[in-house]
Write a protein that holds these residues in place. Structure first.
Motif, mmCIF file in Angstrom:
data_model
loop_
_atom_site.group_PDB
_atom_site.id
_atom_site.type_symbol
_atom_site.label_atom_id
_atom_site.label_comp_id
_atom_site.label_asym_id
_atom_site.label_seq_id
_atom_site.Cartn_x
_atom_site.Cartn_y
_atom_site.Cartn_z
ATOM 1 N N ARG A 49 0.840 -1.204 0.000
ATOM 2 C CA ARG A 49 0.000 0.000 0.000
ATOM 3 C C ARG A 49 0.874 1.253 0.000
ATOM 4 N N LEU A 50 1.933 1.234 0.783
ATOM 5 C CA LEU A 50 2.862 2.360 0.831
ATOM 6 C C LEU A 50 3.424 2.646 -0.559
ATOM 7 N N SER A 51 3.852 1.615 -1.252
ATOM 8 C CA SER A 51 4.381 1.794 -2.612
ATOM 9 C C SER A 51 3.328 2.385 -3.535
ATOM 10 N N GLY A 52 2.112 1.896 -3.440
ATOM 11 C CA GLY A 52 1.026 2.432 -4.260
ATOM 12 C C GLY A 52 0.727 3.888 -3.939
ATOM 13 N N HIS A 53 0.675 4.201 -2.653
ATOM 14 C CA HIS A 53 0.396 5.582 -2.252
ATOM 15 C C HIS A 53 1.479 6.528 -2.749
ATOM 16 N N ALA A 54 2.735 6.101 -2.680
ATOM 17 C CA ALA A 54 3.858 6.975 -3.030
ATOM 18 C C ALA A 54 4.166 6.988 -4.521
ATOM 19 N N SER A 55 3.425 6.215 -5.308
ATOM 20 C CA SER A 55 3.737 6.112 -6.737
ATOM 21 C C SER A 55 3.446 7.396 -7.505
ATOM 22 N N GLY A 56 2.583 8.244 -6.981
ATOM 23 C CA GLY A 56 2.309 9.509 -7.652
ATOM 24 C C GLY A 56 3.263 10.591 -7.181
ATOM 25 N N GLY A 57 3.444 11.591 -7.981
ATOM 26 C CA GLY A 57 4.356 12.668 -7.650
ATOM 27 C C GLY A 57 3.862 13.588 -6.558
ATOM 28 N N ASP A 58 2.618 13.421 -6.138
ATOM 29 C CA ASP A 58 2.041 14.331 -5.140
ATOM 30 C C ASP A 58 2.112 13.787 -3.715
ATOM 31 N N TRP A 59 2.780 12.659 -3.506
ATOM 32 C CA TRP A 59 2.899 12.040 -2.185
ATOM 33 C C TRP A 59 3.764 12.917 -1.295
ATOM 34 N N THR A 60 3.306 13.136 -0.067
ATOM 35 C CA THR A 60 4.050 13.923 0.912
ATOM 36 C C THR A 60 3.991 13.216 2.249
ATOM 37 N N CYS A 61 5.127 13.205 2.950
ATOM 38 C CA CYS A 61 5.220 12.561 4.256
ATOM 39 C C CYS A 61 5.915 13.513 5.219
ATOM 40 N N VAL A 62 5.386 13.617 6.433
ATOM 41 C CA VAL A 62 6.026 14.379 7.497
ATOM 42 C C VAL A 62 6.391 13.389 8.601
ATOM 43 N N ASP A 101 -12.114 18.140 -7.559
ATOM 44 C CA ASP A 101 -11.767 19.529 -7.257
ATOM 45 C C ASP A 101 -10.791 19.658 -6.094
ATOM 46 N N GLY A 102 -10.008 18.642 -5.852
ATOM 47 C CA GLY A 102 -8.917 18.748 -4.910
ATOM 48 C C GLY A 102 -9.183 18.256 -3.513
ATOM 49 N N THR A 103 -8.853 17.003 -3.265
ATOM 50 C CA THR A 103 -8.923 16.424 -1.924
ATOM 51 C C THR A 103 -7.613 15.691 -1.664
ATOM 52 N N PHE A 104 -6.954 16.075 -0.583
ATOM 53 C CA PHE A 104 -5.729 15.401 -0.172
ATOM 54 C C PHE A 104 -6.108 14.245 0.731
ATOM 55 N N GLN A 131 1.037 22.332 4.257
ATOM 56 C CA GLN A 131 1.760 22.282 2.988
ATOM 57 C C GLN A 131 0.843 22.013 1.800
ATOM 58 N N ARG A 132 -0.402 21.712 2.044
ATOM 59 C CA ARG A 132 -1.310 21.300 0.982
ATOM 60 C C ARG A 132 -2.101 22.486 0.426
ATOM 61 N N GLN A 133 -2.396 22.409 -0.874
ATOM 62 C CA GLN A 133 -3.160 23.454 -1.555
ATOM 63 C C GLN A 133 -4.586 23.016 -1.875
ATOM 64 N N GLU A 134 -4.906 21.763 -1.575
ATOM 65 C CA GLU A 134 -6.238 21.242 -1.911
ATOM 66 C C GLU A 134 -7.319 21.922 -1.074
ATOM 67 N N GLU A 135 -8.547 21.751 -1.527
ATOM 68 C CA GLU A 135 -9.707 22.338 -0.856
ATOM 69 C C GLU A 135 -10.022 21.640 0.466
ATOM 70 N N ARG A 136 -9.716 20.345 0.516
ATOM 71 C CA ARG A 136 -10.051 19.562 1.717
ATOM 72 C C ARG A 136 -9.071 18.409 1.866
ATOM 73 N N ALA A 137 -9.075 17.842 3.052
ATOM 74 C CA ALA A 137 -8.312 16.619 3.326
ATOM 75 C C ALA A 137 -9.302 15.540 3.726
ATOM 76 N N SER A 138 -8.926 14.305 3.476
ATOM 77 C CA SER A 138 -9.783 13.184 3.859
ATOM 78 C C SER A 138 -8.955 12.136 4.562
ATOM 79 N N LEU A 139 -9.637 11.306 5.324
ATOM 80 C CA LEU A 139 -9.004 10.143 5.929
ATOM 81 C C LEU A 139 -10.060 9.098 6.184
ATOM 82 N N LEU A 140 -9.595 7.881 6.394
ATOM 83 C CA LEU A 140 -10.472 6.770 6.744
ATOM 84 C C LEU A 140 -10.109 6.324 8.148
#
Length: 180
Positions: A49-62, A101-104, A131-140
């Motif tokens: 799952r980590l590899s899949g999540h990080a496969s896009g250029g927009d992945w950010t980790c703190v 329309d932008g959800t992190f 650090q995010r520019q999206e309109e909203r953030a989501s989580l499960l």
């Protein structure tokens, strides 16, 4: 959380090979009980799952560190429209369009036991969201973890429906936080 005590570092997908061992070690500690009994939570499945999540250029980790020791981390990526079409029992049908329309998507947030309840999780979360520019953030959040859901609601998240992202995963409450 005192900013002068915990060091927060930001990483992008190009840094994953460097920080992967740290992320896996914290995961193994935080999910130790589930790893032993539930295949979905195995380290190998998380690593996939980590590899899949990080496969896009927009992945950010703190990652938060104190005295050179990792205390926790949070990471995520831009959600897609197809992910939001998986929302079950939506509070309102407009959630099916959130990816357009932008959800992190906050994929993971983990804090090691000694630092839970200290504000570290909120500090790591807030650093990532700033650090995010999206309109909203989501989580499960696992429906079997009402204390976690209550914490996220305290941070401003609201329930918008349910999701089951994988056939063998738990059914989760989908929560959203306005960022702008």
């Amino acid at each position: 959380m005192k900013a002068d005590v915990v060091t927060l570092s930001t990483y992008k997908s190009a840094h994953l090979p460097e920080i992967r061992p740290t992320l896996l070690d914290v995961y193994a500690e935080v999910w130790a009980k589930e790893i032993e009994t539930e295949p979905f939570f195995s380290i190998a499945r998380f690593d996939d799952r980590l590899s899949g999540h990080a496969s896009g250029g927009d992945w950010t980790c703190v990652v938060g560190e104190l005295g050179g020791e990792t205390v926790g981390y949070a990471y995520g990526r831009l959600d897609s429209v197809s992910e939001w079409r998986k929302v079950l029992d939506p509070v309102e049908l407009s959630v099916h369009n959130y990816g357009s329309d932008g959800t992190f998507g906050l994929c993971e947030i983990m804090v090691r036991l000694p630092w839970r309840g200290t504000g570290v999780a909120c500090g790591i979360h807030d650093e990532l969201m700033q650090q995010r520019q999206e309109e909203r953030a989501s989580l499960l959040v696992d429906r079997e973890r009402p204390k976690m859901r209550a914490l996220y609601e305290k941070w401003g998240y609201c329930r918008v429906g349910e999701m089951q992202p994988f056939p063998d995963s738990p059914r989760y409450d989908a929560l959203v936080l306005p960022l702008r």
